[in-house]
Scaffold this motif. Structure first.
Motif, PDB file in Angstrom:
ATOM      1  N   ALA A  85     -16.181  -0.457   0.199  1.00 33.95           N
ATOM      2  CA  ALA A  85     -15.240  -0.332   1.905  1.00 33.95           C
ATOM      3  C   ALA A  85     -13.711  -0.844   1.624  1.00 33.95           C
ATOM      4  CB  ALA A  85     -16.286  -0.575   2.733  1.00 33.95           C
ATOM      5  N   HIS A  86     -13.001  -0.178   2.776  1.00 30.92           N
ATOM      6  CA  HIS A  86     -11.620  -0.211   3.040  1.00 30.92           C
ATOM      7  C   HIS A  86     -11.314  -0.371   4.100  1.00 30.92           C
ATOM      8  CE1 HIS A  86      -7.651  -1.421   2.648  1.00 30.92           C
ATOM      9  NE2 HIS A  86      -7.893  -1.520   0.960  1.00 30.92           N
ATOM     10  N   SER A  87     -10.944  -1.079   4.848  1.00 26.26           N
ATOM     11  CA  SER A  87     -10.737  -1.534   6.826  1.00 26.26           C
ATOM     12  C   SER A  87      -8.562  -0.125   6.264  1.00 26.26           C
ATOM     13  CB  SER A  87      -9.979  -2.421   6.846  1.00 26.26           C
ATOM     14  OG  SER A  87      -9.122  -3.212   6.751  1.00 26.26           O
ATOM     15  N   ALA A  88      -8.878  -0.185   8.269  1.00 26.08           N
ATOM     16  CA  ALA A  88      -8.355   1.204   8.121  1.00 26.08           C
ATOM     17  C   ALA A  88      -6.648   0.637   7.732  1.00 26.08           C
ATOM     18  CB  ALA A  88      -8.275   1.375   9.697  1.00 26.08           C
ATOM     19  N   ALA A  89      -6.561  -0.988   7.392  1.00 27.74           N
ATOM     20  CA  ALA A  89      -5.143  -1.775   7.062  1.00 27.74           C
ATOM     21  C   ALA A  89      -5.240  -1.152   5.294  1.00 27.74           C
ATOM     22  CB  ALA A  89      -5.056  -3.289   7.483  1.00 27.74           C
ATOM     23  N   LYS A  90      -3.970  -0.471   5.518  1.00 30.90           N
ATOM     24  CA  LYS A  90      -3.255   0.063   4.737  1.00 30.90           C
ATOM     25  C   LYS A  90      -2.759  -0.832   3.228  1.00 30.90           C
ATOM     26  CE  LYS A  90      -2.226   4.356   6.051  1.00 30.90           C
ATOM     27  NZ  LYS A  90      -2.708   4.417   7.073  1.00 30.90           N
ATOM     28  N   GLU A  91      -2.346  -1.721   3.315  1.00 30.14           N
ATOM     29  CA  GLU A  91      -1.922  -3.325   2.280  1.00 30.14           C
ATOM     30  C   GLU A  91      -2.360  -4.430   3.540  1.00 30.14           C
ATOM     31  OE1 GLU A  91       1.123  -4.485   3.730  1.00 30.14           O
ATOM     32  OE2 GLU A  91       1.461  -2.981   5.039  1.00 30.14           O
TER      33      GLU A  91
ATOM     34  N   ARG B 213       0.605  -6.722   4.043  1.00 32.71           N
ATOM     35  CA  ARG B 213       1.380  -6.967   4.929  1.00 32.71           C
ATOM     36  C   ARG B 213       0.728  -6.160   6.935  1.00 32.71           C
ATOM     37  NH1 ARG B 213       5.115  -5.059   8.658  1.00 32.71           N
ATOM     38  NH2 ARG B 213       6.954  -6.014   9.093  1.00 32.71           N
ATOM     39  N   GLU B 214       0.128  -5.238   6.547  1.00 30.79           N
ATOM     40  CA  GLU B 214      -0.241  -4.426   7.628  1.00 30.79           C
ATOM     41  C   GLU B 214      -1.563  -4.948   8.214  1.00 30.79           C
ATOM     42  OE1 GLU B 214      -0.717  -0.482   8.892  1.00 30.79           O
ATOM     43  OE2 GLU B 214      -2.078  -0.428   7.577  1.00 30.79           O
ATOM     44  N   TYR B 215      -2.315  -5.810   7.143  1.00 31.34           N
ATOM     45  CA  TYR B 215      -3.573  -6.732   7.004  1.00 31.34           C
ATOM     46  C   TYR B 215      -3.206  -7.427   8.818  1.00 31.34           C
ATOM     47  CZ  TYR B 215      -7.124  -9.710   7.076  1.00 31.34           C
ATOM     48  OH  TYR B 215      -8.640 -10.560   6.758  1.00 31.34           O
ATOM     49  N   LEU B 216      -2.209  -8.471   8.092  1.00 35.87           N
ATOM     50  CA  LEU B 216      -1.774  -9.286   8.753  1.00 35.87           C
ATOM     51  C   LEU B 216      -1.422  -9.303  10.478  1.00 35.87           C
ATOM     52  CD1 LEU B 216      -0.314 -11.211   5.867  1.00 35.87           C
ATOM     53  CD2 LEU B 216      -2.608 -11.880   6.684  1.00 35.87           C
ATOM     54  N   VAL B 217      -0.555  -7.902   9.931  1.00 33.60           N
ATOM     55  CA  VAL B 217       0.104  -8.277  11.427  1.00 33.60           C
ATOM     56  C   VAL B 217      -0.236  -7.075  12.412  1.00 33.60           C
ATOM     57  CG1 VAL B 217       2.788  -8.342  10.941  1.00 33.60           C
ATOM     58  CG2 VAL B 217       1.868  -6.073  10.470  1.00 33.60           C
ATOM     59  N   ARG B 218      -1.334  -6.329  11.778  1.00 32.67           N
ATOM     60  CA  ARG B 218      -2.747  -5.836  12.703  1.00 32.67           C
ATOM     61  C   ARG B 218      -4.442  -6.351  12.834  1.00 32.67           C
ATOM     62  NH1 ARG B 218      -0.116  -1.016  15.424  1.00 32.67           N
ATOM     63  NH2 ARG B 218      -2.288  -1.330  16.020  1.00 32.67           N
ATOM     64  N   PRO B 219      -4.587  -6.985  13.546  1.00 34.61           N
ATOM     65  CA  PRO B 219      -6.149  -7.561  13.184  1.00 34.61           C
ATOM     66  C   PRO B 219      -6.783  -6.633  12.800  1.00 34.61           C
ATOM     67  CG  PRO B 219      -4.624  -9.290  13.824  1.00 34.61           C
ATOM     68  CD  PRO B 219      -3.108  -8.370  14.389  1.00 34.61           C
ATOM     69  N   ASP B 220      -5.947  -5.574  13.967  1.00 34.33           N
ATOM     70  CA  ASP B 220      -7.353  -4.259  14.469  1.00 34.33           C
ATOM     71  C   ASP B 220      -7.803  -3.553  13.805  1.00 34.33           C
ATOM     72  OD1 ASP B 220      -4.451  -4.430  15.163  1.00 34.33           O
ATOM     73  OD2 ASP B 220      -4.840  -2.423  16.310  1.00 34.33           O
ATOM     74  N   TYR B 221      -6.097  -3.504  12.877  1.00 36.05           N
ATOM     75  CA  TYR B 221      -7.080  -2.681  11.503  1.00 36.05           C
ATOM     76  C   TYR B 221      -7.616  -3.759  10.645  1.00 36.05           C
ATOM     77  CZ  TYR B 221      -2.954   0.337  12.939  1.00 36.05           C
ATOM     78  OH  TYR B 221      -1.699   1.606  13.855  1.00 36.05           O
ATOM     79  N   GLY B 222      -8.042  -4.483  10.584  1.00 37.51           N
ATOM     80  CA  GLY B 222      -8.502  -4.657   9.433  1.00 37.51           C
ATOM     81  C   GLY B 222      -9.999  -5.499  10.588  1.00 37.51           C
ATOM     82  N   ARG B 223     -10.393  -4.661  11.209  1.00 38.45           N
ATOM     83  CA  ARG B 223     -11.633  -4.640  12.289  1.00 38.45           C
ATOM     84  C   ARG B 223     -12.732  -2.648  12.436  1.00 38.45           C
ATOM     85  NH1 ARG B 223      -9.001  -7.433  16.442  1.00 38.45           N
ATOM     86  NH2 ARG B 223      -8.688  -9.987  15.975  1.00 38.45           N
ATOM     87  N   ARG B 224     -11.925  -2.620  11.815  1.00 38.84           N
ATOM     88  CA  ARG B 224     -12.505  -1.074  11.735  1.00 38.84           C
ATOM     89  C   ARG B 224     -11.768  -0.611  10.097  1.00 38.84           C
ATOM     90  NH1 ARG B 224     -13.293   2.006  16.778  1.00 38.84           N
ATOM     91  NH2 ARG B 224     -14.436   2.663  14.948  1.00 38.84           N
ATOM     92  N   LEU B 225     -13.144   0.878   9.546  1.00 35.60           N
ATOM     93  CA  LEU B 225     -12.939   1.091   8.525  1.00 35.60           C
ATOM     94  C   LEU B 225     -12.087   2.639   7.816  1.00 35.60           C
ATOM     95  CD1 LEU B 225     -16.972   1.700   8.046  1.00 35.60           C
ATOM     96  CD2 LEU B 225     -15.544  -0.413   6.497  1.00 35.60           C
TER      97      LEU B 225
END
Length: 268
Positions: free
Chosen positions: A79-85, A87-99
């Motif tokens: 699985a992969h979260s909605a954070a594409k890479e 840097r996006e994962y670090l600045v957008r925690p909400d993306y890391g919480r959804r598939l």
């Protein structure tokens, strides 16, 4: 006694608390040279800081973990979260919480038939070192305790926050989700594994509805004790149908003489 100005002496002034350093990895009693830290302490700090930065930014080798899990007898899904890479994962925690959409569809298609007691997720979080080094050895110990539990394939998730497990558990309609995730690295522990347990995982669960076992690694909480604590919490979560602040971890009361019991007495 005559004074020899050419005699060599250690320039480092030792600290009287230095004997306590054998009890902790914390940077205490380092001594001093003049008004500064000794050179070896400065170099050690620089190395620890570099290791902590690497823990955050080095990508988790999901293929290697999946291979190790397969060799140990665990079927896996990815699985992969909605954070594409990263840097996006670090600045957008909400993306890391959804598939992301592809993972959501893939997990729906792979959803096991029949009821699922628990789904285990191995995730990078803020330290790829932690799951890479400790997830598989820990699961081998835990698996011995979960005989009779109906487990879904282990999901290996990238760019993941803890709450990603809620959506995975909801897709599988699992009774509970166990998230093994890299913790925020410290300067003496770049590879601490955190374990989060959530009963009836659903999107939108709060952290108050989870139980956490922290600092799982050979230099912290050993695998056998961590597996015992998690098994204790899982058994009592199933019995009381909840996790979080209302489910207390009283498992230390059962470690009489440091011996870890095989059976889990249920809490009142």
């Amino acid at each position: 006694m005559s004074f020899d100005p050419l005699a060599r002496r250690d320039p480092v002034e030792t600290n009287p608390w230095q004997g306590l350093r054998k009890f902790t990895d914390a940077r205490i009693a380092l001594g001093r040279t003049g008004e500064s830290l000794p050179t070896d302490a400065v170099l050690d700090f620089g190395l620890a800081h570099a290791q902590a930065r690497d823990a955050v930014h080095v990508p988790m080798d999901a293929d290697a973990i999946a291979t190790q899990l397969g060799d140990a007898g665990f079927p896996t899904l990815r699985a992969h979260s909605a954070a594409k890479e990263r840097r996006e994962y670090l600045v957008r925690p909400d993306y890391g919480r959804r598939l992301d959409d592809a993972s959501r569809e893939a997990l729906l298609a792979a959803r096991p038939a029949g009821p699922i007691d628990a789904v285990i997720v191995v995730a990078d979080g803020l330290s790829a070192f932690a799951p890479s080094r400790h997830a598989v050895p820990f699961l081998k110990v835990l698996h011995e305790r979960l005989a009779g539990w109906r487990l879904a394939p282990v999901v290996v998730a990238l760019q993941s926050r803890v709450a990603l497990g809620d959506e995975i558990g909801e897709i599988f309609d699992a009774e509970m989700v166990v998230m093994l995730i890299g913790e925020r690295p410290g300067l003496s522990s770049p590879d601490s594994l955190g374990i989060y347990l959530t009963y009836r995982p659903r999107v939108g669960r709060s952290d108050a509805e989870r139980n956490c076992i922290s600092n799982v690694r050979p230099g912290g909480l050993d695998f056998e004790t961590a597996a015992f604590k998690l098994h204790y919490l899982m058994e009592n979560a199933r019995r009381r149908q909840l996790t979080g602040v209302d489910l207390k971890d009283n498992s230390d009361d059962l470690l009489l003489g440091g011996v870890i019991p095989k059976a889990i007495p249920l809490a009142e």
